[in-house]
Design a protein around this motif. Structure first.
Motif, PDB file in Angstrom:
ATOM      1  N   TYR A 205      41.442  33.121  59.705  1.00  0.00           N
ATOM      2  CA  TYR A 205      41.802  34.117  60.262  1.00  0.00           C
ATOM      3  C   TYR A 205      43.512  34.655  59.963  1.00  0.00           C
ATOM      4  N   GLN A 206      43.782  35.815  59.319  1.00  0.00           N
ATOM      5  CA  GLN A 206      44.908  36.372  59.204  1.00  0.00           C
ATOM      6  C   GLN A 206      45.699  35.126  58.424  1.00  0.00           C
ATOM      7  N   SER A 207      45.280  34.551  57.555  1.00  0.00           N
ATOM      8  CA  SER A 207      46.023  33.478  56.786  1.00  0.00           C
ATOM      9  C   SER A 207      46.637  34.176  55.463  1.00  0.00           C
ATOM     10  N   THR A 208      45.893  35.294  55.239  1.00  0.00           N
ATOM     11  CA  THR A 208      46.324  35.832  53.621  1.00  0.00           C
ATOM     12  C   THR A 208      46.497  37.192  53.689  1.00  0.00           C
ATOM     13  N   SER A 209      47.060  37.726  52.522  1.00  0.00           N
ATOM     14  CA  SER A 209      47.228  39.091  52.458  1.00  0.00           C
ATOM     15  C   SER A 209      45.924  39.554  51.792  1.00  0.00           C
ATOM     16  N   PHE A 210      45.397  40.882  52.106  1.00  0.00           N
ATOM     17  CA  PHE A 210      44.218  41.432  51.475  1.00  0.00           C
ATOM     18  C   PHE A 210      44.696  42.244  50.165  1.00  0.00           C
ATOM     19  N   LEU A 211      43.938  42.118  49.089  1.00  0.00           N
ATOM     20  CA  LEU A 211      44.019  43.096  48.204  1.00  0.00           C
ATOM     21  C   LEU A 211      42.672  43.729  47.854  1.00  0.00           C
ATOM     22  N   SER A 212      42.355  44.733  47.784  1.00  0.00           N
ATOM     23  CA  SER A 212      40.914  45.355  47.755  1.00  0.00           C
ATOM     24  C   SER A 212      40.985  46.131  46.245  1.00  0.00           C
ATOM     25  N   LEU A 213      40.207  45.748  45.673  1.00  0.00           N
ATOM     26  CA  LEU A 213      40.228  46.336  43.998  1.00  0.00           C
ATOM     27  C   LEU A 213      39.252  47.591  44.158  1.00  0.00           C
ATOM     28  N   GLU A 214      39.994  48.748  43.638  1.00  0.00           N
ATOM     29  CA  GLU A 214      38.856  50.099  43.756  1.00  0.00           C
ATOM     30  C   GLU A 214      38.950  50.334  42.243  1.00  0.00           C
ATOM     31  N   LYS A 215      38.152  51.539  41.873  1.00  0.00           N
ATOM     32  CA  LYS A 215      38.009  51.767  40.525  1.00  0.00           C
ATOM     33  C   LYS A 215      39.101  51.811  39.814  1.00  0.00           C
ATOM     34  N   ILE A 216      39.387  51.833  38.355  1.00  0.00           N
ATOM     35  CA  ILE A 216      40.251  51.957  37.377  1.00  0.00           C
ATOM     36  C   ILE A 216      40.664  53.459  37.422  1.00  0.00           C
ATOM     37  N   ASP A 217      41.662  54.088  37.528  1.00  0.00           N
ATOM     38  CA  ASP A 217      42.111  55.453  37.591  1.00  0.00           C
ATOM     39  C   ASP A 217      41.441  55.996  36.301  1.00  0.00           C
ATOM     40  N   ARG A 218      40.976  57.247  36.500  1.00  0.00           N
ATOM     41  CA  ARG A 218      39.996  57.852  35.556  1.00  0.00           C
ATOM     42  C   ARG A 218      40.902  58.145  34.342  1.00  0.00           C
ATOM     43  N   LYS A 219      42.051  58.924  34.535  1.00  0.00           N
ATOM     44  CA  LYS A 219      42.937  59.169  33.480  1.00  0.00           C
ATOM     45  C   LYS A 219      43.240  58.110  32.324  1.00  0.00           C
ATOM     46  N   GLU A 220      43.513  56.994  33.159  1.00  0.00           N
ATOM     47  CA  GLU A 220      44.096  55.675  32.454  1.00  0.00           C
ATOM     48  C   GLU A 220      43.005  55.028  31.747  1.00  0.00           C
ATOM     49  N   TYR A 221      41.695  55.255  32.189  1.00  0.00           N
ATOM     50  CA  TYR A 221      40.515  54.815  31.492  1.00  0.00           C
ATOM     51  C   TYR A 221      40.257  55.473  30.319  1.00  0.00           C
ATOM     52  N   ALA A 222      40.242  56.968  30.479  1.00  0.00           N
ATOM     53  CA  ALA A 222      40.298  57.709  29.414  1.00  0.00           C
ATOM     54  C   ALA A 222      41.150  57.255  28.159  1.00  0.00           C
ATOM     55  N   LYS A 223      42.346  57.268  28.553  1.00  0.00           N
ATOM     56  CA  LYS A 223      43.279  57.122  27.469  1.00  0.00           C
ATOM     57  C   LYS A 223      43.232  55.565  27.003  1.00  0.00           C
ATOM     58  N   PHE A 224      42.851  54.672  27.564  1.00  0.00           N
ATOM     59  CA  PHE A 224      42.419  53.339  27.092  1.00  0.00           C
ATOM     60  C   PHE A 224      41.116  53.459  26.167  1.00  0.00           C
ATOM     61  N   ILE A 225      40.141  54.142  26.423  1.00  0.00           N
ATOM     62  CA  ILE A 225      38.991  54.186  25.599  1.00  0.00           C
ATOM     63  C   ILE A 225      39.345  55.008  24.267  1.00  0.00           C
ATOM     64  N   VAL A 226      40.287  55.907  24.263  1.00  0.00           N
ATOM     65  CA  VAL A 226      40.442  56.852  23.214  1.00  0.00           C
ATOM     66  C   VAL A 226      41.545  55.611  22.125  1.00  0.00           C
ATOM     67  N   LYS A 227      42.345  54.872  22.896  1.00  0.00           N
ATOM     68  CA  LYS A 227      43.309  54.054  22.081  1.00  0.00           C
ATOM     69  C   LYS A 227      42.360  52.907  21.488  1.00  0.00           C
ATOM     70  N   GLN A 228      41.498  52.236  22.007  1.00  0.00           N
ATOM     71  CA  GLN A 228      40.787  51.184  21.707  1.00  0.00           C
ATOM     72  C   GLN A 228      40.006  51.669  20.602  1.00  0.00           C
ATOM     73  N   PHE A 229      39.277  52.941  20.618  1.00  0.00           N
ATOM     74  CA  PHE A 229      38.608  53.240  19.357  1.00  0.00           C
ATOM     75  C   PHE A 229      39.507  53.444  18.238  1.00  0.00           C
ATOM     76  N   ASN A 230      40.602  54.226  18.621  1.00  0.00           N
ATOM     77  CA  ASN A 230      41.469  54.896  17.484  1.00  0.00           C
ATOM     78  C   ASN A 230      42.078  53.524  16.564  1.00  0.00           C
ATOM     79  N   LYS A 231      42.270  52.522  17.481  1.00  0.00           N
ATOM     80  CA  LYS A 231      43.117  51.251  16.918  1.00  0.00           C
ATOM     81  C   LYS A 231      41.995  50.794  15.624  1.00  0.00           C
ATOM     82  N   SER A 232      40.725  51.213  15.749  1.00  0.00           N
ATOM     83  CA  SER A 232      40.016  50.569  14.633  1.00  0.00           C
ATOM     84  C   SER A 232      39.444  51.912  13.673  1.00  0.00           C
ATOM     85  N   ASN A 233      40.371  52.951  13.995  1.00  0.00           N
ATOM     86  CA  ASN A 233      40.205  54.361  13.150  1.00  0.00           C
ATOM     87  C   ASN A 233      38.903  54.860  13.371  1.00  0.00           C
TER      88      ASN A 233
END
Ligand SMILES: Nc1ncnc2c1ncn2[C@@H]1O[C@H](COP(=O)(O)OP(=O)(O)OP(=O)(O)O)[C@@H](O)[C@H]1O
Ligand SMILES: [Mg+2]
Length: 376
Positions: A205-233
């Motif tokens: 009970y109350q011995s820890t801090s909570f960190l709740s993981l939500e979805k990745i920010d959509r804009k960040e994910y979009a940038k990531f997808i483009v970057k990962q593909f682009n790196k391989s031309n």
């Protein structure tokens, strides 16, 4: 061979990891300030990945990761924890050497995994009481090291299934005495995890801090997808990226999976036709699994799943129009079906201050139901 830059299992390095800057920073701040942390999110959101990603930047700590999903008892827990310590501190390192010496006192049976070469440890116990005692000794061993240690215990809810009903109390009382180890308790069974850490009657009970993981920010994910593909031309248009993120509701695993598939087509340009093909192909691959799931559920449960898929998500499972539209029966029928499907981890319950929503978290199952069933 080119590495597919969209990882669908395990963790490689930050090169393949999208965003999570805030969560990484929070986790690292907690660890650097000696705050034990409970990390929760629905399945396949990225908890395990986040732990490994945060560890990558915590080089001055000895970071031990143990997944206790396969454990059934304290005995298993001790075994996996010992193996995880060896994984982090191999025999040749100074802590690894000391750990060998320490373990020798327990006269363990040691074998080596034929594929990974990792040691596998079997300790035989004369008495039940030696099991919790061994656990305490292992933790005290870690605590006595010069290096600050972090122990991340993944799928932590598993300890509630052990025959030893006092596991929580044993761990909690031991952890209180350790000043050189920080813990991350990670789990996806939200209700079990919250009860363990926020119920005044439970040891943690109350011995820890909570960190709740939500979805990745959509804009960040979009940038990531483009970057990962682009790196391989490989080029990919915004329309295609939007389609992927809409279809997977930018849910981590499902987005990774579709992108991984698209990358595997080895084309120079990703077209919308290829994206829809990848989605269809994925659903076809999963059909056997979903048909098996159907066999495991009752007709009422299966029809209820279809109803939720058709609605997208629901907030009022006992509303008359919902019950009538899908012929669910009484409000108590609906509550019972929902409860079972949530317990089976097929429907995800999300509680916010405003409302509680229910939806199918497996994006592949969701689309497969939509594609294969008309309204009942
Ligand atoms: N930020 C990220 N960027 C890219 N890929 C990620 C990210 N986070 C997780 N992944 C990938 O998504 C998949 C699911 O993530 P992970 O296994 O970490 O989720 P989880 O929440 O631990 O799931 P489970 O509850 O099933 O254990 C993994 O293949 C992982 O490599
Ligand atoms: Mg995980």
């Amino acid at each position: 061979m080119k590495v597919n830059p969209f990882i669908t299992s395990g963790y490689i390095s930050k090169k393949y990891f999208c965003d999570r800057k805030k969560e990484i920073a929070s986790l690292q701040t907690y660890m650097r300030n000696g705050v034990n942390t409970t990390l929760v999110s629905p399945r396949r959101m990225g908890k395990t990945g986040l732990i490994h990603r945060a560890f990558e930047d915590l080089k001055d700590f000895g970071c031990v990761y143990v997944d206790i999903m396969p454990t059934r008892s304290i005995e298993d827990f001790n075994r996996l924890l010992s193996e995880a310590i060896f994984h982090k501190f191999p025999e040749k390192t100074s802590i690894g050497k000391k750990f060998w010496e320490f373990l020798r006192g327990f006269r363990p049976l040691i074998s080596y995994d034929s594929i990974t070469g990792q040691p596998q440890i079997e300790i035989s116990y004369q008495m039940e009481s030696q099991k919790p005692q061994t656990l305490k000794s292992i933790l005290q061993f870690l605590n006595a090291q010069d290096k600050k240690i972090i122990v991340a215990i993944d799928e932590f809810q598993q300890i509630t299934t052990y025959p030893e009903k006092n596991m929580e109390a044993i761990l909690r009382s031991e952890i209180q005495t350790l000043n050189n180890i920080n813990f991350i308790f990670c789990g996806s069974k939200r209700s079990v995890m919250y009860d363990m850490f926020s119920n005044a009657k439970r040891p943690f009970y109350q011995s820890t801090s909570f960190l709740s993981l939500e979805k990745i920010d959509r804009k960040e994910y979009a940038k990531f997808i483009v970057k990962q593909f682009n790196k391989s031309n490989i080029t990919i248009s915004k329309v295609c990226v939007d389609f992927i993120l809409d279809w997977t509701k930018n849910y981590t695993f499902y987005t990774q999976y579709i992108c991984n598939k698209l990358f595997s087509y080895s084309e120079k340009e990703i077209t919308l036709k290829m994206v829809t093909h990848a989605c269809r192909e994925t659903l076809a691959e999963q059909a056997t699994t979903f048909n098996q799931l159907r066999q495991l559920l009752t007709t009422a449960q299966w029809n209820y799943l279809i109803a939720i898929a058709k609605e997208g998500k629901i907030t009022q499972p006992t509303a008359q129009n919902f019950l009538m539209k899908y012929k669910i029966g009484t409000p108590s029928n609906s509550k019972r079906l929902l409860k079972t499907l949530c317990e089976k981890d097929i429907i995800l319950e999300q509680i916010s201050l405003k409302e509680t929503t229910y939806e199918i978290y497996d994006m592949f199952l969701y689309h497969w139901l939509l594609d294969n069933y008309d309204v009942i």
